[in-house]
Scaffold this motif. Structure first.
Motif, PDB file in Angstrom:
ATOM      1  N   GLU A 379     -17.510 -17.584   5.047  1.00 48.21           N
ATOM      2  CA  GLU A 379     -17.922 -16.738   5.928  1.00 48.21           C
ATOM      3  C   GLU A 379     -19.531 -16.784   6.903  1.00 48.21           C
ATOM      4  O   GLU A 379     -18.817 -16.595   8.465  1.00 48.21           O
ATOM      5  CB  GLU A 379     -16.848 -15.108   5.806  1.00 48.21           C
ATOM      6  CG  GLU A 379     -17.366 -14.371   6.740  1.00 48.21           C
ATOM      7  CD  GLU A 379     -16.824 -12.880   6.342  1.00 48.21           C
ATOM      8  OE1 GLU A 379     -17.140 -11.801   7.287  1.00 48.21           O
ATOM      9  OE2 GLU A 379     -17.013 -12.260   5.889  1.00 48.21           O
ATOM     10  N   GLU A 384     -14.724 -19.798   9.638  1.00 55.20           N
ATOM     11  CA  GLU A 384     -13.760 -18.453   9.586  1.00 55.20           C
ATOM     12  C   GLU A 384     -12.136 -19.005   9.041  1.00 55.20           C
ATOM     13  O   GLU A 384     -12.025 -18.690   8.280  1.00 55.20           O
ATOM     14  CB  GLU A 384     -12.985 -18.218  10.971  1.00 55.20           C
ATOM     15  CG  GLU A 384     -14.687 -17.221  11.585  1.00 55.20           C
ATOM     16  CD  GLU A 384     -15.824 -18.340  12.166  1.00 55.20           C
ATOM     17  OE1 GLU A 384     -15.124 -19.612  12.011  1.00 55.20           O
ATOM     18  OE2 GLU A 384     -16.205 -17.876  12.848  1.00 55.20           O
ATOM     19  N   SER A 387     -12.362 -19.467   5.621  1.00 56.72           N
ATOM     20  CA  SER A 387     -13.402 -17.577   4.787  1.00 56.72           C
ATOM     21  C   SER A 387     -11.400 -16.999   4.758  1.00 56.72           C
ATOM     22  O   SER A 387     -10.723 -17.007   3.780  1.00 56.72           O
ATOM     23  CB  SER A 387     -13.972 -17.209   6.158  1.00 56.72           C
ATOM     24  OG  SER A 387     -13.576 -15.415   5.150  1.00 56.72           O
ATOM     25  N   LEU A 403     -11.314 -10.447   9.199  1.00 50.18           N
ATOM     26  CA  LEU A 403     -11.352 -11.082   9.496  1.00 50.18           C
ATOM     27  C   LEU A 403     -10.902 -11.448  10.696  1.00 50.18           C
ATOM     28  O   LEU A 403     -11.278 -12.186  11.741  1.00 50.18           O
ATOM     29  CB  LEU A 403     -10.911 -12.108   8.698  1.00 50.18           C
ATOM     30  CG  LEU A 403     -12.746 -12.599   6.578  1.00 50.18           C
ATOM     31  CD1 LEU A 403     -11.734 -13.399   6.201  1.00 50.18           C
ATOM     32  CD2 LEU A 403     -13.311 -13.159   7.600  1.00 50.18           C
TER      33      LEU A 403
END
Length: 930
Positions: A379, A384, A387, A403
């Protein structure tokens, strides 16, 4: 949001400093390059040395080395593109992004615009992208090799289909190499039968006795006797990973003979044993490092340090040690920055990690804590997707949901991220999503984009309940992370509901929801305002209020330019031009396309997305004006750019225009084929489908005299001359009038022609009151045809003259010429009488004399003299039929199933108009096919 390309996936693994040379296999691979086009498949279990072999082979192609005689003679290419696949590449768009990026490592000029298109909010269809890519590849003068490593991770049917399309149309200069643990879901039998496939299997990759001896004694530094090497080779069956693990376990062993004798069992159990031996011989710190970092797909020093909570610098030091100790770590770049573990080694490390978690680790969260640390690192470094995946692996669904919510606003404006976001949502617990209204709405939009309307409705309802102030609000606590997205949620839901309503044809609800959304929308939110204007424009378009629709769509285009999304603006321009054509304002449509095209070319990226559609629109208008050479130039440019610069429905609209071109040239069967292709490409959207493919197909049937099929369509649609008329069904009712005129010609029953004239009169009044001059021109021409067929020449000429008065200023030609001989006769009479516009009549009559414009206008049951083209496989089957082979013999000869051969027979008979093998062969010989 663009998709970052991880460069390490494109690096060719460097050759091992100490490795067994395998010239016999390198020679096999070189021989495979002699097939043009050629496909090389290396399919064997894990640990068989596939990647090492290909790396050695690639490096043997280095032009700096002395070229051997066989190289000079065979002209073996030395340009190599490499792509290491992982599970994320099951997303078709991501797969193509990496595919193009890999090719750019050897062909820097290729796919620049295409890659930008893939990164755009609305990437084109996969086949469109591949077609453009193949066209670009075909222009390069030098051979090159594309290597797809670890293809076994691909489980996506769309990716398999994309690769199959690439293989089916492989350029002569391109060679494809696939390395995989298992045979992919590709038509390998087909390529095998064609002699295009070179295969290396596990039996080929096994070490021979000589290779095993070289590996064990020279590479691994053991001093084994010939007998010991043979025994170990027999026990491992030449399996390279087994030999390597055995060699690692034997280092420092005093009783190697005893070890080898006890080295028995299946690969799995042997490997379990060897893992114990290898790990136990490593320092505790190394064991800990290996086990805890095994959760990572790729390793770098700072990532490893974050997962293990160790000091800065320790990660790189350990990675260097692992590489020097041959502990199954593979460098992914020449800088030794990124690494990965051998897949099988990694699997076993993770198994051991799960089994060996300590009590203290369990109290701290066990393996999950390492995933959370990895998720945090990814992150912080802008990855993204990675993560999110580690948060899911840790079962930290709260983190994963956070997220997803913080990423959604950016992903909402980028359709390239839709597949990824949809996958995220399906990985989260349902009750967690329902407690988050922003995520629920994001989920709904992702579902809308893929046409799952009912599922989207459910998600919208989940979000709406949280916004209600009544007792129906859900129990429990609502969770909001993205406050900005939540504040605009009411508008976002309204636009989603407008989208849903319009897709189902509910104009009133569309207007209500779109206006509700606009009421609470900030002036600065240009993207949402553009969406609202586009939805309102499409709603008024669907209801036939064309000028109002144009006003809203013009407003939407202006807003989307302010939002910085020029590709969405082109979508609006295409819609505007389509409306202007319905209004009979061809000149304005041309100006719209030309002005927008000039702007996009001046600005360059990212404005070029949608440029292909501008050329397509100009080509369509050039066809109507009978400037067929210019039309072909525009369509050629459209196809050339389409993959990297086309809007989502580009392929569908292109197929429609190609069908029209086939019709103009008299190839009506070809036109039907293109319409069938278009029908398969069509998908439901808020934009009105005012010229349905089924109606276009019916018009071709009428021209072919296939009235039974045409009447079947009329019954299926429930059409009647007494129907209430509407803009959305105008094209279908005009088509019904054509069917009635054709019935009159065939049966000479007056009620057919009277019904058609009554219907056409009503249609004319409706089109005139709606300001649809384009529709009026066609209706007036049909009125002229109907009166002419009935023998009322004076009335026919009056209708045609009125059509000419509307058409001449805008340059209509094909609409007249495509109706054939009756219209030519009437135009000749108008010219002789001195009525109408003489210049335009002469232009129309000249167009009739052009060979390409002769239509098949007679209403008769006839077959085309030239049958629909046979495919290469069908020609192959036909030749074997002519040789007298039975279906069973053909099946064995071509490596096809018996049912597949019979299917080819039926297609061949249908295309040749034959009822038997004998008749098919005779017909093929008449046509010069045999």
């Amino acid at each position: 949001m663009s998709t970052p390309v991880l460069a390490t996936k494109l690096y060719i693994p460097p050759p091992r400093q100490k490795a067994v040379s395998r010239p016999r296999l390198v020679e096999r691979l070189n021989a495979g390059l002699q097939h043009t086009p050629g496909i090389l498949l290396i399919s064997a279990s894990a640990g068989s040395g596939k990647t090492t072999l290909v790396s050695e082979w690639v490096n043997s192609l280095n032009p700096s080395k002395k070229t051997s005689a066989i190289d000079r003679k065979s002209k073996i290419p030395n340009q190599v593109a490499w792509l290491s696949l992982d599970e994320g590449d099951n997303d078709p768009t991501r797969f193509l992004i990496y595919l193009v990026s890999a090719m750019q490592t050897v062909l820097p000029e290729i796919g620049m615009e295409l890659l930008a298109a893939l990164q755009s909010p609305q990437p084109p269809p996969l086949e469109t992208i591949l077609t453009a890519l193949l066209n670009e590849i075909s222009t390069f003068p030098d051979d090159f090799i594309l290597i797809l490593d670890d293809y076994h991770v691909i489980e996506s049917k769309p990716v398999d289909q994309a690769l199959t399309f690439l293989m089916e149309h492989l350029p002569l200069r391109m060679h494809l190499v696939i390395a995989t643990r298992e045979d992919p879901q590709l038509p390998l039998a087909r390529y095998r039968a064609r002699g295009q496939l070179t295969e290396l299997r596990v039996s080929d990759l096994r070490f021979t006795s000589a290779e095993a001896a070289e590996f064990l004694n020279q590479v691994m530094g053991l001093h084994l006797s010939a007998e010991d090497i043979t025994a170990l080779e027999n026990r491992t069956e030449g399996w390279i990973a087994g030999l390597q693990l055995a060699a690692l376990a034997m280092q420092g062993q005093k009783d190697t003979v005893g070890f080898i004798k006890s080295f028995t069992g299946s690969h799995r159990f042997v490997l379990d044993y060897l893992m114990e031996e290898v790990l136990q011989r490593q320092p505790e710190t190394i064991q800990t490092f290996l086990l805890r970092t095994s959760i990572l797909e790729r390793l770098c020093a700072s990532l490893c340090e974050a997962v293990l909570c160790t000091p800065s610098g320790s990660g790189q030091e350990t990675l260097n040690y692992l590489e020097s100790a041959n502990l199954f770590i593979v460098p992914l770049d020449n800088e030794r920055h990124w690494y990965r573990y051998h897949r099988l080694f990694d699997d076993l490390l993770q198994q051991r990690l799960r089994q060996g978690t300590t009590v203290m680790e369990s109290k701290e969260g066990g393996v999950a804590v390492y995933h959370v640390r990895a998720s945090t690192w990814f992150e912080e470094n802008g990855f993204e997707n990675e993560s999110f995946q580690h948060a899911i692996a840790a079962r930290d669904f709260e983190r994963a949901a956070r997220l997803a919510e913080t990423s959604w606003s950016a992903m909402f404006r980028s359709t390239i991220q839709n597949t990824t976001f949809l996958g995220w949502m399906k990985a989260l617990p349902d009750e967690l999503i329902r407690a988050r209204p922003v995520l629920s709405v994001g989920y709904a939009w992702a579902l809308l984009d893929v046409g799952e309307m009912e599922a989207a409705e459910t998600r919208l309802q989940d979000a709406e309940r949280w916004l209600e102030t009544t007792e129906s609000k859900p129990s429990g606590k609502m969770t909001v992370v993205d406050e900005d997205a939540f504040r605009s949620l009411s508008s976002t839901i309204s636009f989603a509901r407008a989208f849903l309503s319009l897709a189902f044809g509910d104009v009133a609800s569309t207007l209500k929801h779109a206006r509700q959304g606009l009421a609470s929308l900030p002036e600065a939110d240009h993207f949402q305002r553009a969406s609202a204007a586009a939805l309102l424009g499409a709603a008024f378009w669907r209801s036939g209020e064309l000028e109002t629709a144009c006003n809203y769509m013009t407003e939407g285009v202006a807003e989307i330019y302010k939002a910085g999304n020029p590709d969405f603006a082109i979508t609006g321009i295409v819609g505007l031009a389509d409306i202007r054509m319905t209004q009979g304002r061809l000149c304005e449509a041309v100006r719209l396309y030309e002005r927008t095209l000039q702007t996009t070319l001046e600005h360059g990226e990212p404005w070029l997305q949608g440029t292909a559609d501008l050329y397509l629109g100009l080509g369509m208008l050039s066809i109507e004006r009978n400037d067929l050479d210019t039309a072909e130039q525009h369509l050629h440019k459209c196809e050339e750019l389409g993959a990297q610069a086309g809007l989502p429905d580009w392929k569908y609209r292109l197929a429609i225009v190609q069908a029209k071109f086939n019709e103009i040239r008299g190839n009506l069967d070809g036109s039907l084929n293109r319409l069938q292709e278009a029908e398969q490409l069509y998908y439901r959207s808020p934009l009105p489908d005012v010229r349905p493919v089924s109606a276009l197909r019916t018009r071709i049937w009428v021209r072919q005299g296939r009235l039974n099929e045409a009447l079947g369509w009329v019954r299926e649609k429930g059409l009647s001359v007494d129907d209430d008329l509407s803009f959305m069904r105008e094209f279908e009712h005009v088509t019904l009038a054509r069917v009635l005129i054709a019935e009159f010609k065939l049966e000479h029953a007056n009620h057919y022609i009277l019904e058609s004239l009554e219907l056409l009169e009503r249609l004319l009044d409706a089109a005139e009151s709606g300001g649809r001059a384009g529709s009026m021109i066609e209706i007036l021409i049909l009125q002229a045809l109907a009166h002419h067929t009935r023998g009322h020449g004076t009335i026919a000429l009056a209708s045609l003259e009125r059509a000419l008065s509307l058409a001449e200023p805008e340059g209509y030609i094909r609409t007249f010429v495509d109706e054939g001989e009756p219209i030519r006769e009437l135009l000749t009479k108008l010219k002789a009488q001195g009525t109408g516009t003489k210049t335009h009549i002469e232009k129309l009559l000249t167009a009739f004399s052009q060979p390409a414009t002769i239509p098949q206008s007679e209403i008769e049951n006839q077959k085309s003299e030239i049958p629909e083209s046979l495919s290469p496989r069908e020609l192959e089957v036909l030749r074997l039929i002519a040789q007298g082979l039975s279906n069973d013999e053909i099946s064995k000869r071509l490596f096809l199933s018996l049912s597949t051969v019979k299917g080819h027979n039926l297609k061949i008979f249908g295309k040749l108009g034959a009822k038997s093998r004998t008749e098919a062969v005779a017909r093929a010989r008449e046509l010069g096919l045999l």
